[in-house]
Design an enzyme around this catalytic site. Structure first.
Site, mmCIF file in Angstrom:
data_model
loop_
_atom_site.group_PDB
_atom_site.id
_atom_site.type_symbol
_atom_site.label_atom_id
_atom_site.label_comp_id
_atom_site.label_asym_id
_atom_site.label_seq_id
_atom_site.Cartn_x
_atom_site.Cartn_y
_atom_site.Cartn_z
ATOM 1 N N HIS A 132 -5.807 -33.625 17.186
ATOM 2 C CA HIS A 132 -4.718 -34.478 17.679
ATOM 3 C C HIS A 132 -3.567 -33.641 18.204
ATOM 4 O O HIS A 132 -2.443 -34.121 18.301
ATOM 5 C CB HIS A 132 -4.262 -35.414 16.555
ATOM 6 C CG HIS A 132 -5.382 -36.289 16.096
ATOM 7 N ND1 HIS A 132 -5.638 -37.518 16.671
ATOM 8 C CD2 HIS A 132 -6.357 -36.077 15.182
ATOM 9 C CE1 HIS A 132 -6.715 -38.043 16.087
ATOM 10 N NE2 HIS A 132 -7.172 -37.182 15.182
ATOM 11 N N LYS B 161 0.835 -1.193 0.000
ATOM 12 C CA LYS B 161 0.000 0.000 0.000
ATOM 13 C C LYS B 161 0.880 1.257 0.000
ATOM 14 O O LYS B 161 0.691 2.158 -0.790
ATOM 15 C CB LYS B 161 -0.930 -0.030 1.225
ATOM 16 C CG LYS B 161 -1.829 1.158 1.336
ATOM 17 C CD LYS B 161 -2.809 1.033 2.489
ATOM 18 C CE LYS B 161 -3.514 2.370 2.705
ATOM 19 N NZ LYS B 161 -4.447 2.359 3.812
ATOM 20 N N GLU C 250 -5.031 -6.846 14.599
ATOM 21 C CA GLU C 250 -4.519 -5.514 14.269
ATOM 22 C C GLU C 250 -5.662 -4.504 14.347
ATOM 23 O O GLU C 250 -5.447 -3.326 14.608
ATOM 24 C CB GLU C 250 -3.876 -5.508 12.864
ATOM 25 C CG GLU C 250 -2.923 -4.353 12.649
ATOM 26 C CD GLU C 250 -2.054 -4.485 11.409
ATOM 27 O OE1 GLU C 250 -0.832 -4.668 11.547
ATOM 28 O OE2 GLU C 250 -2.595 -4.405 10.297
ATOM 29 N N GLU D 133 10.380 -4.738 4.759
ATOM 30 C CA GLU D 133 10.461 -6.131 4.298
ATOM 31 C C GLU D 133 10.211 -6.216 2.800
ATOM 32 O O GLU D 133 10.954 -6.863 2.052
ATOM 33 C CB GLU D 133 9.413 -6.999 5.026
ATOM 34 C CG GLU D 133 9.665 -7.199 6.502
ATOM 35 C CD GLU D 133 9.042 -6.115 7.378
ATOM 36 O OE1 GLU D 133 8.799 -4.995 6.872
ATOM 37 O OE2 GLU D 133 8.827 -6.390 8.574
ATOM 38 N N LYS E 70 9.055 -0.719 14.497
ATOM 39 C CA LYS E 70 9.650 -0.348 13.203
ATOM 40 C C LYS E 70 10.697 0.742 13.400
ATOM 41 O O LYS E 70 11.793 0.681 12.861
ATOM 42 C CB LYS E 70 8.566 0.212 12.257
ATOM 43 C CG LYS E 70 7.654 -0.815 11.636
ATOM 44 C CD LYS E 70 6.787 -0.127 10.569
ATOM 45 C CE LYS E 70 5.584 -0.969 10.206
ATOM 46 N NZ LYS E 70 4.644 -0.271 9.331
ATOM 47 N N GLY F 72 -4.918 -1.849 4.975
ATOM 48 C CA GLY F 72 -4.094 -2.982 4.534
ATOM 49 C C GLY F 72 -4.775 -4.329 4.765
ATOM 50 O O GLY F 72 -4.838 -5.180 3.883
ATOM 51 N N ARG F 73 -5.326 -4.511 5.960
ATOM 52 C CA ARG F 73 -5.914 -5.826 6.284
ATOM 53 C C ARG F 73 -7.309 -5.991 5.704
ATOM 54 O O ARG F 73 -7.947 -7.021 5.885
ATOM 55 C CB ARG F 73 -5.904 -6.042 7.800
ATOM 56 C CG ARG F 73 -6.553 -4.931 8.594
ATOM 57 C CD ARG F 73 -6.197 -5.021 10.063
ATOM 58 N NE ARG F 73 -6.690 -3.886 10.829
ATOM 59 C CZ ARG F 73 -6.034 -2.747 10.987
ATOM 60 N NH1 ARG F 73 -4.864 -2.571 10.396
ATOM 61 N NH2 ARG F 73 -6.534 -1.775 11.726
HETATM 62 O O1 F6P Z 1 2.980 -3.239 9.869
HETATM 63 C C1 F6P Z 1 1.634 -3.121 9.714
HETATM 64 C C2 F6P Z 1 1.202 -2.806 8.306
HETATM 65 O O2 F6P Z 1 1.113 -1.437 8.161
HETATM 66 C C3 F6P Z 1 -0.111 -3.499 8.002
HETATM 67 O O3 F6P Z 1 -1.188 -2.825 8.494
HETATM 68 C C4 F6P Z 1 -0.037 -3.620 6.535
HETATM 69 O O4 F6P Z 1 -0.967 -4.549 6.044
HETATM 70 C C5 F6P Z 1 1.393 -4.043 6.362
HETATM 71 O O5 F6P Z 1 2.102 -3.294 7.321
HETATM 72 C C6 F6P Z 1 1.982 -3.851 4.987
HETATM 73 O O6 F6P Z 1 1.924 -2.523 4.568
HETATM 74 P P1 F6P Z 1 2.137 -2.125 3.052
HETATM 75 O O7 F6P Z 1 1.061 -2.764 2.245
HETATM 76 O O8 F6P Z 1 2.086 -0.635 3.024
HETATM 77 O O9 F6P Z 1 3.494 -2.647 2.623
#
Ligand code: F6P
Length: 546
Positions: free
Chosen positions: A385, A207, A354, A213, A505, A268-269
């Protein structure tokens, strides 16, 4: 100023009512009402919801619905669907429902109807998906794309990976799909280990297009691609982006023509029905994808229009809230008896935790009640199990959502009847248990009677759907999305921000250069963090020399 939750009349009545209900047993409740198992059910939008095995009476349900009413739920639902900026801490509208609204709909944000833009992106995605799936879209060397790697994390990964796994039986099997999320290099290395760059397409899904990452993995992917294809022009045929941030996409070197856009009013979620669903569409094709959107939309409409006491997401939310805020249950287990839903609990963890893992109300005050539960789970029958022992006989109260489908996707001999027999049996065992007298009457030695006794009275819902299809998946996800929303409204929290992820972060940004520094850095953390950093640097450098 709204009345604080614990001062609302319904909350106070629930508090008085709770000690009476706590003493009731499901055995007794069922014995007192022969119709309970048929009565406390709701059949809507193709989901049969059995909530009879919950520790509630008709009075509890009435008071919970009253609590939703007193919390202004109906108005808040209307506000969300209208496009009001209900994500107040980020001053944003919350409009994932617009992503699955039909072409002719109208939802206005900042003076503009957003629906035409939603469908324009969907059409571009469909066009692109058709070209890739048919082999018309070629890689830099002229070979068709056979592998698709989605790079994203959180909402830009969990929805895509869950949907791919869930709808695998509808997917184009000739295409290989991989999902890279972790900054741990193993994730990328293993995802591409057997792939040929000339046949691989990367979707960089973010987003913000700033997430550490994802950007690290995207850079590594570019290096990996160019190590084989050498020509930087290859990036245009092998990278597409899904983002709200055109500038950064361009800066990364991805042609905006290969970018699929979404908007800041998609959390995002809550983004798996935005362009973040590109990998899903590539896997199952545009027609199935639209069926999935239609499933979401059907649940959206049910949520928007059904009376609160016959509203699936509302009932699910109220029952969850009853256990969290009154019984003080800490967790809720989601147990899909459908192997294809193996990533569904992981997906729900971000959606629920979240969203509702908050301690401060919209008014800025500290809550004086429990909010969001810990969600977790595994597919049945595997979980039986493993951890079910604790749910049956442990000291904790763990409400469960059992999810099952009438039609199997693989009709193999007796498998499906055996699977379904297990769902029903687990819900039955949890609710009614087995008394010491029953155990003893089976001739169990006296010293084992207590061990073999099941107290029961452990609540669960059973959700029974016809078959796992793109549409039923959509309905199921929208059900949980709106249940999360409903709980957030009653708890008075912002279910659409996530400030809690920021601190870690920021601290990592400070530590990264300290780990990478050539000379010993001056550290200003606490003594534990300082020692860990020093130890890591020391061991890293000594093992590098070996
Ligand atoms: O770390 C939380 C977050 O902001 C989530 O809410 C989001 O889905 C994820 O990181 C990834 O964010 P982006 O789509 O901006 O890379």
């Amino acid at each position: 100023m709204t009345t604080p939750l614990t001062k609302r009349a319904a909350w106070q009545s629930l508090q008085t009512h709770f000690p009476q209900v706590r003493e009731l047993t499901l055995r007794q409740l069922f014995a007192d009402d022969a119709q309970r198992g048929a009565r406390l059910t709701l059949d809507a939008v193709g989901i049969y919801y059995d909530y009879s095995k919950h520790r509630v009476t008709d009075e509890t349900l009435k008071l919970l619905v009253q609590l939703a009413e007193e919390s202004g739920l109906a108005d808040r639902i209307a506000a969300m669907f209208r496009g009001d900026k209900i994500n107040s801490t980020e001053k944003r509208a919350v409009l994932h429902v617009a992503l699955r609204a039909p072409r002719g709909a109208s939802i206005v944000v900042d003076g503009q109807n957003v629906i035409p833009a939603v469908h324009a992106v969907l059409d571009r995605m469909a066009d692109f998906a058709k070209r890739v799936r048919s082999g018309q879209w070629r890689g830099h060397t002229g070979r068709p794309i056979r592998n698709i790697v989605n790079i994203g994390i959180g909402g830009s990964d969990l929805g895509p990976v869950m949907a791919y796994e869930a709808l695998r039986s509808y997917s184009q099997r000739e295409l290989t799909f991989r999902f890279v999320s972790n900054v741990d290099g193993t994730d990328f290395a293993e995802a591409v280990i057997d792939l040929d760059p000339a046949e691989t397409l990367f979707i960089v899904a973010s987003k913000t297009f700033t997430t550490l990452e994802t950007m690290t993995n995207a850079e590594t992917a570019r290096t990996w691609l160019l190590a084989k294809l050498t020509d930087p022009a290859a990036v245009a045929r092998h990278f597409v982006a899904v983002s709200t941030n055109t500038n950064l996409v361009q800066k990364f070197g991805i042609d905006p023509a290969n970018m699929f856009e979404f908007w800041d009013w998609v959390g995002g979620r809550y983004s798996m029905t935005s362009a973040i669903g590109l990998s899903t569409m590539l896997a199952i094709g545009p027609d199935h994808y639209r069926e999935m959107l239609d499933g979401f939309h059907q649940m959206d409409e049910h949520f928007r229009t059904a009376p609160l006491n016959r509203n699936l997401p509302v009932l699910m939310a109220l029952l969850g809230l009853w256990y969290t805020s009154f019984f003080k249950a800490e967790t809720l287990a989601v147990l899909p008896y459908e192997q294809y839903l193996k990533r569904f609990p992981a997906y729900l963890q971000q959606l629920t935790m979240e969203s509702n893992g908050k301690t401060v109300t919209l008014e800025g005050t500290e809550v004086d009640y429990q909010t969001g539960a810990v969600y977790w789970g595994e597919p049945g029958t595997n979980g039986q199990h493993s951890f079910y022992q604790l749910i049956h006989q442990g000291t904790k109260l763990i409400p469960c959502d059992f999810i099952a489908f009438v039609q199997p996707l693989h009709d193999l001999g007796r498998h499906h009847d055996l699977l379904l027999a297990n769902v029903f049996a687990q819900a039955e065992a949890l609710a009614f248990g087995k008394t010491s007298q029953e155990v003893a009457s089976e001739g169990v030695p006296a010293e084992l009677v207590r061990h073999k006794t099941f107290t029961g009275n452990r609540p669960s819902s059973v959700l029974l759907l016809d078959k796992l299809t793109p549409a039923t998946l959509g309905k199921l996800i929208a059900l949980y999305e709106h249940a999360v929303f409903t709980q957030g409204i009653i708890w008075g929290i912002d279910s659409f921000d996530q400030w809690g992820v920021e601190l870690g972060k920021k601290l990592a940004e400070r530590i990264i250069p300290e780990l990478e520094a050539k000379t010993e850095p001056t550290l200003g953390h606490d003594s534990s963090t300082n020692t860990l950093i020093r130890r890591y640097r020391q061991l890293k450098h000594s093992s590098a020399g070996k």
